[in-house]
Design a protein around this motif. Structure first.
Motif, PDB file in Angstrom:
ATOM      1  N   ASP A 148      61.218  38.889  46.412  1.00  0.00           N
ATOM      2  CA  ASP A 148      60.091  38.317  45.669  1.00  0.00           C
ATOM      3  C   ASP A 148      60.157  36.795  45.757  1.00  0.00           C
ATOM      4  OD1 ASP A 148      59.391  40.900  44.824  1.00  0.00           O
ATOM      5  OD2 ASP A 148      60.799  40.770  43.151  1.00  0.00           O
ATOM      6  N   ILE A 149      59.014  36.171  46.050  1.00  0.00           N
ATOM      7  CA  ILE A 149      58.976  34.724  46.246  1.00  0.00           C
ATOM      8  C   ILE A 149      57.984  34.119  45.252  1.00  0.00           C
ATOM      9  CG2 ILE A 149      58.680  32.873  47.914  1.00  0.00           C
ATOM     10  CD1 ILE A 149      60.890  34.895  48.643  1.00  0.00           C
ATOM     11  N   PRO A 150      58.466  33.525  44.151  1.00  0.00           N
ATOM     12  CA  PRO A 150      57.551  32.951  43.156  1.00  0.00           C
ATOM     13  C   PRO A 150      56.662  31.868  43.757  1.00  0.00           C
ATOM     14  CG  PRO A 150      59.771  33.131  42.266  1.00  0.00           C
ATOM     15  CD  PRO A 150      59.873  33.421  43.732  1.00  0.00           C
ATOM     16  N   ARG A 151      55.387  31.958  43.444  1.00  0.00           N
ATOM     17  CA  ARG A 151      54.424  30.944  43.865  1.00  0.00           C
ATOM     18  C   ARG A 151      53.477  30.661  42.706  1.00  0.00           C
ATOM     19  NH1 ARG A 151      53.971  30.443  49.516  1.00  0.00           N
ATOM     20  NH2 ARG A 151      56.125  30.262  50.232  1.00  0.00           N
ATOM     21  N   SER A 152      53.231  29.390  42.472  1.00  0.00           N
ATOM     22  CA  SER A 152      52.365  28.981  41.376  1.00  0.00           C
ATOM     23  C   SER A 152      50.901  29.109  41.774  1.00  0.00           C
ATOM     24  CB  SER A 152      52.672  27.535  40.989  1.00  0.00           C
ATOM     25  OG  SER A 152      51.752  27.079  40.031  1.00  0.00           O
ATOM     26  N   THR A 153      50.106  29.687  40.885  1.00  0.00           N
ATOM     27  CA  THR A 153      48.669  29.781  41.129  1.00  0.00           C
ATOM     28  C   THR A 153      47.873  28.885  40.192  1.00  0.00           C
ATOM     29  OG1 THR A 153      48.528  31.694  39.649  1.00  0.00           O
ATOM     30  CG2 THR A 153      48.807  32.141  42.003  1.00  0.00           C
TER      31      THR A 153
END
Length: 342
Positions: free
Chosen positions: A42-47
């Motif tokens: 899982d790769i956290p990415r800000s939206t």
């Protein structure tokens, strides 16, 4: 020098490895390589959060219970990504500041300082060591703050992937959005810094991306022995050995690289804290601090336990810092480590 509270910000939204590699224009087989062999998931990415938002959130958590007037310096460690319109107060064109150190980067840092009530504290950025800049900023804080000067510093680390093609470090890691912050100083309640070591090997400045294939192959062979050596150097300065260390707290570069380092050090692979690698990906400078926050929260660091924060920045800088968990009997201590081959 002591490392006190650590605050973190990790976006709640995440991409799969396949999402990231597809966005970078890589084939499906590469997704399997990064997931099954290197250990990413899982790769956290800000939206909905800018880099300024992320740094401010991490900073607020780290500063909880600290009088802002005690903060004498703000240090910001990041790699050389762009600071674009979404990153802070600046509304200049994306990519106008490729190092994060020019006007757009300065406005970002000024905005974070204001949000945290730290306008009185001088601030500067550290980025020339890439992912090793986060630990080197800790070393620099030890040079700026002494028992005589008093006060403490807020160390900020974090990055936000600017473009899809920057979401993968070829053959090495999948990059995440995240931020971490910590309060450090000679009188801060926290873990005692016992020793540190940094070595920069400039001949590897073109060690990735096919610019110099022969040098790239040399770097691959050099990596694990060099990182093991800098860890040993930091331990020597701390006056201890690997038998006195409970954990290696790493950067989340990949599982295979750390297996090589464990073999070089002669320690069990389980002694390297990699719980976050499949959950957080590689968050550049923030990795060691994110991992330390998780390790502290897990209860697996007892008072007096010694541990090593370790990282490598492309270019190539190898760094390690030895600390002792608050509440134990200290070693000889250190106000900062030695520089290596700079």
């Amino acid at each position: 020098m002591r490392l006190g509270p650590v605050g973190t910000f990790v976006p709640h939204t995440a991409l799969t490895v396949a999402d990231v590699t597809a966005g970078a224009g890589l084939p499906d087989a590469k997704a399997r390589f990064y997931r099954d062999y290197l250990g990413f998931r899982d790769i956290p990415r800000s939206t909905g959060h800018s880099l300024a938002d992320m740094l401010t959130a991490a900073g607020r958590e780290a500063l909880r219970g600290t009088d802002p007037r005690e903060i004498r310096q703000v240090l910001f460690a990041r790699i050389g990504e762009e600071v674009g319109p979404a990153e802070g107060p600046s509304q200049g064109p994306a990519g106008a500041d490729p190092t994060g150190a020019g006007p757009a980067g300065a406005q970002l840092l000024d905005g974070v300082r204001t949000a945290l009530g730290l306008d009185h504290a001088p601030a500067f950025a550290v980025g020339q060591m890439n992912c090793a800049a986060g630990l080197f900023a800790l070393f620099l804080a030890g040079q700026l703050l002494t028992p005589d000067t008093g006060g403490s510093a807020l160390l900020l680390t974090g990055d936000r992937v600017a473009r899809p093609e920057r979401g993968v470090i070829p053959g090495i890691a999948v990059v995440a959005d995240a931020a971490a912050a910590c309060v450090v100083g000679p009188r801060v309640p926290g873990d005692l810094l016992l020793g540190s070591a940094f070595r920069t090997y400039g001949r590897f400045y073109r060690s990735l991306g096919g610019q110099d294939p022969e040098r790239e192959r040399e770097y691959t062979r050099f990596y694990a022995p060099a990182l093991a050596a800098v860890i040993q150097e930091a331990l020597e300065e701390a006056g201890t050995g690997l038998d006195g260390v409970r954990w290696i707290v790493p950067h989340n570069v990949n599982r295979l690289s750390w297996k090589g380092v464990a073999k070089e050090l002669g320690i069990p692979f389980s002694q390297i804290f990699l719980d976050n690698l499949p959950l957080l990906g590689h968050a550049n400078c923030a990795d060691p601090y994110l991992n330390l926050a998780s390790l502290r929260a897990s209860g697996r660091l007892a008072p007096g336990d010694r541990y090593v924060l370790a990282t490598v920045g492309l270019g190539a800088t190898f760094g390690a810092v030895v600390l002792q968990r608050e509440g134990g009997q200290g070693g000889r201590g250190s106000e900062g480590g030695r520089d290596g081959e700079l």
